[in-house]
Design a protein around this motif. Structure first.
Motif, short mmCIF file in Angstrom:
data_model
loop_
_atom_site.label_atom_id
_atom_site.label_comp_id
_atom_site.label_asym_id
_atom_site.label_seq_id
_atom_site.Cartn_x
_atom_site.Cartn_y
_atom_site.Cartn_z
N ASP A 1 0.85 -1.19 0.00
CA ASP A 1 0.00 0.00 0.00
C ASP A 1 0.89 1.24 0.00
O ASP A 1 1.95 1.24 0.64
CB ASP A 1 -0.91 0.02 1.23
N PRO A 2 0.48 2.32 -0.69
CA PRO A 2 1.31 3.53 -0.72
C PRO A 2 1.24 4.34 0.57
O PRO A 2 2.04 5.26 0.77
CB PRO A 2 0.74 4.33 -1.89
N SER A 3 0.30 4.03 1.47
CA SER A 3 0.12 4.80 2.69
C SER A 3 0.83 4.14 3.86
O SER A 3 0.44 3.06 4.31
CB SER A 3 -1.38 4.95 3.02
N ALA A 4 1.85 4.80 4.38
CA ALA A 4 2.54 4.28 5.56
C ALA A 4 1.62 4.24 6.76
O ALA A 4 1.74 3.36 7.63
CB ALA A 4 3.77 5.14 5.85
N ASP A 5 0.67 5.18 6.85
CA ASP A 5 -0.27 5.21 7.96
C ASP A 5 -1.17 3.99 7.95
O ASP A 5 -1.44 3.38 9.00
CB ASP A 5 -1.11 6.49 7.88
N GLN A 6 -1.63 3.59 6.77
CA GLN A 6 -2.45 2.39 6.68
C GLN A 6 -1.66 1.17 7.13
O GLN A 6 -2.14 0.35 7.92
CB GLN A 6 -2.94 2.20 5.24
N ILE A 7 -0.46 1.00 6.63
CA ILE A 7 0.34 -0.17 6.96
C ILE A 7 0.69 -0.19 8.45
O ILE A 7 0.74 -1.25 9.08
CB ILE A 7 1.60 -0.21 6.08
N ALA A 8 0.91 0.99 9.04
CA ALA A 8 1.22 1.06 10.47
C ALA A 8 0.08 0.52 11.32
O ALA A 8 0.30 0.10 12.47
CB ALA A 8 1.54 2.49 10.86
N ASN A 9 -1.14 0.53 10.79
CA ASN A 9 -2.30 0.05 11.53
C ASN A 9 -2.69 -1.38 11.17
O ASN A 9 -3.75 -1.86 11.61
CB ASN A 9 -3.48 0.99 11.30
N ALA A 10 -1.85 -2.07 10.40
CA ALA A 10 -2.13 -3.46 10.03
C ALA A 10 -1.70 -4.40 11.16
O ALA A 10 -0.68 -4.18 11.82
CB ALA A 10 -1.39 -3.82 8.74
N ALA A 11 -2.48 -5.43 11.38
CA ALA A 11 -2.15 -6.42 12.41
C ALA A 11 -1.01 -7.31 11.92
O ALA A 11 -1.07 -7.84 10.80
CB ALA A 11 -3.37 -7.26 12.74
N PRO A 12 0.04 -7.50 12.71
CA PRO A 12 1.15 -8.36 12.28
C PRO A 12 0.74 -9.83 12.21
O PRO A 12 -0.16 -10.27 12.94
CB PRO A 12 2.21 -8.12 13.36
N HIS A 13 1.39 -10.56 11.34
CA HIS A 13 1.15 -11.99 11.18
C HIS A 13 2.45 -12.60 10.68
O HIS A 13 3.14 -12.00 9.85
CB HIS A 13 0.01 -12.23 10.19
N ASP A 14 2.78 -13.79 11.16
CA ASP A 14 4.09 -14.36 10.81
C ASP A 14 4.19 -14.75 9.33
O ASP A 14 5.30 -14.97 8.83
CB ASP A 14 4.43 -15.55 11.70
N ARG A 15 3.06 -14.82 8.62
CA ARG A 15 3.11 -15.13 7.19
C ARG A 15 3.01 -13.89 6.31
O ARG A 15 3.09 -14.01 5.08
CB ARG A 15 1.97 -16.08 6.81
N ILE A 16 2.82 -12.71 6.91
CA ILE A 16 2.56 -11.49 6.13
C ILE A 16 3.75 -10.55 6.21
O ILE A 16 4.30 -10.29 7.28
CB ILE A 16 1.31 -10.76 6.64
N ASP A 17 4.10 -10.02 5.05
CA ASP A 17 5.13 -8.98 4.93
C ASP A 17 4.46 -7.76 4.31
O ASP A 17 4.01 -7.82 3.17
CB ASP A 17 6.28 -9.48 4.05
N TYR A 18 4.39 -6.66 5.06
CA TYR A 18 3.79 -5.43 4.54
C TYR A 18 4.87 -4.52 3.98
O TYR A 18 5.92 -4.34 4.58
CB TYR A 18 3.02 -4.69 5.65
N ARG A 19 4.58 -3.93 2.82
CA ARG A 19 5.53 -3.04 2.16
C ARG A 19 4.82 -1.78 1.68
O ARG A 19 3.70 -1.85 1.16
CB ARG A 19 6.20 -3.74 0.98
N CYS A 20 5.46 -0.65 1.85
CA CYS A 20 4.89 0.64 1.44
C CYS A 20 5.34 0.94 0.01
O CYS A 20 6.51 1.25 -0.24
CB CYS A 20 5.35 1.73 2.40
N ALA A 21 4.41 0.83 -0.92
CA ALA A 21 4.71 1.04 -2.34
C ALA A 21 3.39 1.12 -3.10
O ALA A 21 2.37 0.61 -2.64
CB ALA A 21 5.57 -0.09 -2.90
N PRO A 22 3.39 1.75 -4.27
CA PRO A 22 2.17 1.79 -5.08
C PRO A 22 1.93 0.47 -5.81
O PRO A 22 2.87 -0.30 -6.07
CB PRO A 22 2.45 2.92 -6.07
N ALA A 23 0.68 0.22 -6.15
CA ALA A 23 0.32 -1.00 -6.87
C ALA A 23 0.94 -1.05 -8.25
O ALA A 23 1.12 -2.12 -8.82
CB ALA A 23 -1.19 -1.11 -6.97
N GLU A 24 1.28 0.12 -8.79
CA GLU A 24 1.85 0.18 -10.14
C GLU A 24 3.35 -0.12 -10.17
O GLU A 24 3.93 -0.29 -11.24
CB GLU A 24 1.58 1.56 -10.74
#
Length: 252
Positions: A69-92
């Motif tokens: 997701d391009p929004s760091a604020d959105q990613i900061a509010n994501a629940a952590p999970h051992d299988r998930i890696d969140y990255r701040c970037a646009p879909a394009e």
């Protein structure tokens, strides 16, 4: 003489906390269907993931999930999970290697994308036989005592404040260019039981509500909340809410 168009507004850039609290989650049956359609369960990519409404549901169904997701604020509010890696970037411009993803999904997000650029990226990162899924949910439905007032608010009162992209969601992405061999999706819905504060909290995440507030139309919102409160009764009494799921599923 040339002019430069203003940048597209990121409606949710500062709304991660409310978005995480009040946006509805997707049913596990959606993840099961997508995993079954994908060539394998190695990697699912959730583009425009927000704070992970779909990302978290995909995690039990895939070995690894990347939420982008391009929004760091959105990613900061994501629940952590051992299988998930969140990255701040646009879909394009997704920071993933070529031919790595078994599923590329976008939930309630594709109407914000530069679709040709996103499709190029999806093809680039896709493994052979990978699935592309554009998921959206329609206008929520309430029980009979409340739904007529809610629909009037959505269509007529807050309607003029929706950005143009909202029409794509209302049509279930049916009019989006989708140059892929399509797969028929199952009939699915998001179902929950909400109190009145939960429903009104959800409305605060709408781009149209923020736009109405910026236009000085708080009275419109207050009047609707008062009307709904009278019809609701005990505000802490849960009532059923339902959103139909719409999908465009294709083979990359």
């Amino acid at each position: 003489m040339t002019t430069t168009a203003p940048p597209a507004r990121n409606w949710f850039d500062q709304g991660g906390s409310a978005y995480a609290r009040f946006r509805p989650g997707y049913p596990p049956a959606l993840a099961d269907f997508l995993a079954g359609a994908a060539p394998d369960r190695r990697l699912a990519v959730d583009a425009g993931c927000g704070n992970g409404q779909l990302t978290g549901v995909l995690a039990p169904a895939f070995e690894r999930v990347v939420g982008i997701d391009p929004s760091a604020d959105q990613i900061a509010n994501a629940a952590p999970h051992d299988r998930i890696d969140y990255r701040c970037a646009p879909a394009e411009h997704m920071p993933l290697p070529d031919a790595s993803a078994s599923l590329v999904a976008a939930a309630q997000a594709a109407h914000w994308f530069d679709l040709p650029a996103f499709y190029r990226e999806a093809r680039r990162i896709a493994r052979p036989g990978a699935i592309l899924a554009l998921v959206s949910y329609g206008v929520l439905r309430l029980d009979a005592a409340l739904d007529e007032r809610f629909q009037a608010f959505y269509r007529n009162e807050i309607g003029p404040y929706w950005p143009a992209q909202r029409k794509l969601v209302d049509t279930g992405y049916a009019t989006l260019d989708f140059p892929f061999d399509e797969i028929a999706p199952p009939a699915l819905a998001i179902r929950s039981e909400w109190t009145l504060p939960q429903l009104l909290g959800y409305l605060t995440t709408w781009s149209a509500v923020r736009s109405a507030r910026e236009a000085g139309r708080d009275a419109l919102l207050t009047a609707f909340a008062a009307d709904l409160g009278k019809a609701w009764g005990d505000p802490e009494a849960p009532r059923p809410v339902c959103w139909p799921l719409n999908m465009r599923i294709g083979r990359l």
